[in-house]
Design an enzyme around this catalytic site. Structure first.
Site, mmCIF file in Angstrom:
data_model
loop_
_atom_site.group_PDB
_atom_site.id
_atom_site.type_symbol
_atom_site.label_atom_id
_atom_site.label_comp_id
_atom_site.label_asym_id
_atom_site.label_seq_id
_atom_site.Cartn_x
_atom_site.Cartn_y
_atom_site.Cartn_z
ATOM 1 N N ASP A 35 -67.079 53.769 140.058
ATOM 2 C CA ASP A 35 -68.038 53.321 139.053
ATOM 3 C C ASP A 35 -67.938 51.794 138.971
ATOM 4 O O ASP A 35 -67.016 51.247 138.378
ATOM 5 C CB ASP A 35 -67.703 53.973 137.702
ATOM 6 C CG ASP A 35 -68.627 53.507 136.587
ATOM 7 O OD1 ASP A 35 -69.345 52.502 136.775
ATOM 8 O OD2 ASP A 35 -68.618 54.138 135.514
ATOM 9 N N LYS A 46 -75.748 47.498 135.157
ATOM 10 C CA LYS A 46 -75.658 46.276 134.345
ATOM 11 C C LYS A 46 -76.248 45.008 134.977
ATOM 12 O O LYS A 46 -77.401 44.709 134.760
ATOM 13 C CB LYS A 46 -74.209 46.067 133.908
ATOM 14 C CG LYS A 46 -73.780 47.174 132.926
ATOM 15 C CD LYS A 46 -72.679 46.745 132.001
ATOM 16 C CE LYS A 46 -72.533 47.704 130.827
ATOM 17 N NZ LYS A 46 -71.651 48.845 131.026
ATOM 18 N N PHE A 93 -64.671 54.568 131.096
ATOM 19 C CA PHE A 93 -65.975 54.643 130.448
ATOM 20 C C PHE A 93 -67.026 54.839 131.526
ATOM 21 O O PHE A 93 -67.161 54.017 132.432
ATOM 22 C CB PHE A 93 -66.297 53.388 129.630
ATOM 23 C CG PHE A 93 -67.574 53.546 128.865
ATOM 24 C CD1 PHE A 93 -67.586 54.173 127.622
ATOM 25 C CD2 PHE A 93 -68.784 53.123 129.398
ATOM 26 C CE1 PHE A 93 -68.777 54.358 126.923
ATOM 27 C CE2 PHE A 93 -69.976 53.306 128.703
ATOM 28 C CZ PHE A 93 -69.974 53.928 127.469
HETATM 29 C C1 PLP Z 1 -71.752 50.263 130.713
HETATM 30 C C2 PLP Z 1 -71.077 51.203 131.630
HETATM 31 C C3 PLP Z 1 -71.618 52.472 131.936
HETATM 32 C C4 PLP Z 1 -72.863 52.997 131.253
HETATM 33 O O1 PLP Z 1 -73.978 52.259 131.557
HETATM 34 P P1 PLP Z 1 -75.337 52.455 130.688
HETATM 35 O O2 PLP Z 1 -76.309 51.573 131.381
HETATM 36 O O3 PLP Z 1 -75.028 52.045 129.292
HETATM 37 O O4 PLP Z 1 -75.687 53.884 130.780
HETATM 38 C C5 PLP Z 1 -70.976 53.247 132.858
HETATM 39 N N1 PLP Z 1 -69.858 52.827 133.469
HETATM 40 C C6 PLP Z 1 -69.301 51.629 133.207
HETATM 41 C C7 PLP Z 1 -68.065 51.215 133.926
HETATM 42 C C8 PLP Z 1 -69.877 50.792 132.264
HETATM 43 O O5 PLP Z 1 -69.315 49.612 131.982
#
Ligand code: PLP
Length: 394
Positions: free
Chosen positions: A219, A248, A134
């Protein structure tokens, strides 16, 4: 306003793109939420992993209040102290790179992908990502998100992306060629169900990228800023990325994202190539500084590791009583319990009894307590969860 009035207002005026629980939350403090009807909820999934040091941490509240009174926003035409200071603090706690600030995880990943194309030599344009990943909801990052359900209705996706099974080194090698600009993975897939990368897998990515001149992007939007018991999850491994993204938990609740790149890579992002109007916002950066200070002053990295292990142990003990819990996995305060049945009803019933958990990939109960959680919070949560599982059994 009553809860029902707020829900009606949403029905009329807010786009219904989220499946919302029928509660209006009006206050948060530490591990707890309070709804408009005065109910207290123990929150072990605070803010979708945003409130990593709990709701309204006093240090964050104080830093934000102070900054708001001095300067809320200054555009990136100028220099600003909080942005520089946060960049230094992050760099010193990671691999010594430089930061670009934005406002969300997707934006951080978007920046990382753009930088990878910009930095790598001509002819390199492909991105490899892992199934179950994700990476966000913008067109590039949702394309990078290798889950068909997120692509449905939006075709065609961006060209140039290739998906490989997570943790499969042979598949990665087979997909790799000289046209690859970058491989992007999460060290622990969060939304994908708390799946940890194996050390050999991350090392293989590092080797393949080094051999061909491609970039390794991690990420760490969900894993970063302490959740796994280290500042960043890659620090549990023997590799360093070329680019790392975070968001986050970074702002303690304020909207902020960051992309960190090694100096050599960062040098490719010259004026005119990428920007964000709100990126590096003073208030968000002041909050980020406070988050890092709070983690250090509270010894919260070690605490995340300790309470995380305690939580996993408690879940494993529950597995003895309730075989629908098949396995427990994760690291630090990023924990998944694999169920043999869908977990939605468990999450709803826990909420009814004052506990907030999450379920992802239909059958993975996701438990991500804030770093300030104590054993007593975990004990209370496990008591509620045990009651729910027991009642479902009978
Ligand atoms: C939540 C998340 C995203 C996206 O972040 P947003 O602030 O919602 O755009 C991208 N990568 C990972 C691993 C995430 O958990």
């Amino acid at each position: 306003m009553t809860t029902q009035e707020t829900i009606n207002q949403f029905g009329k005026y807010v786009i219904a793109n989220y499946g919302r629980l029928p509660r209006v939350i009006v206050k948060g403090q530490g591990c707890y939420l309070y709804d408009a009807d005065g109910r207290e909820i123990l929150d072990l999934f605070p803010g979708w992993a945003v409130s990593g040091i709990g709701h309204c941490h006093p240090k964050v509240v104080e830093a934000v209040r102070k900054q708001v009174g001095e300067l809320i926003h200054i555009d990136n035409t100028f220099y600003s102290e909080p942005q520089g200071q946060l960049a230094q603090m992050l760099s010193e706690r990671a691999f010594g790179g430089k930061c670009f600030f934005c406002n969300s995880g997707a934006e951080a990943n978007e920046g990382a992908l753009k930088l990878a194309r910009l930095h790598t030599e001509k002819g390199k344009y492909k991105f490899i990502t892992a199934q179950g990943s994700f990476h966000g909801r913008t067109f590039a990052t949702v394309t990078a998100t290798a889950q068909p359900k997120y692509h449905e209705g939006f075709m065609p996706m961006l060209p140039g992306f290739q998906y490989v099974p997570f943790n499969d080194i042979n598949a990665l090698k087979a997909a790799f060629d000289d046209e690859v600009a970058a491989v992007m993975v999460e060290p622990i897939q969060g939304e994908g169900g708390i799946n940890e990368a194996t050390p050999a897998y991350l090392e293989a990515i590092r080797d393949l990228c080094d051999q061909s001149g491609a970039l390794m992007i991690l990420d760490e939007v969900q894993t970063g800023v302490g959740r796994t018991g280290k500042w960043f999850a890659y620090q549990h491994y023997d590799v360093e990325p070329d680019i790392m993204t975070m968001a986050k938990a970074l702002g303690g609740g304020m909207a902020i994202g960051a992309m960190m790149a090694r100096d050599k890579v960062a040098a490719s992002l010259v004026p005119g190539k990428h920007a964000s109007t709100f990126g590096g916002n003073n208030v968000a950066c002041a909050a980020g500084i406070a988050v890092i200070e709070a983690i250090e002053e509270g010894g919260l990295l070690d605490k995340a590791a300790e309470i995380g292990q305690y939580t996993q142990d408690r879940l494993l003990a529950l597995r003895e009583k309730f075989p629908i819990i098949q396995s427990v996995r994760g690291r630090g305060l990023m924990i998944g319990a694999q169920l043999s049945v869908p977990g939605g009803a468990i999450v709803s019933e826990c909420l009814e009894r004052g506990l907030r958990l999450n379920c992802t990939q239909d059958t993975v109960l996701r438990v991500m307590p804030p770093m300030i959680a104590e054993k007593e919070h975990i004990d209370k949560a496990m008591e509620i969860l045990q009651g729910v599982l027991g009642d479902m059994d009978s």
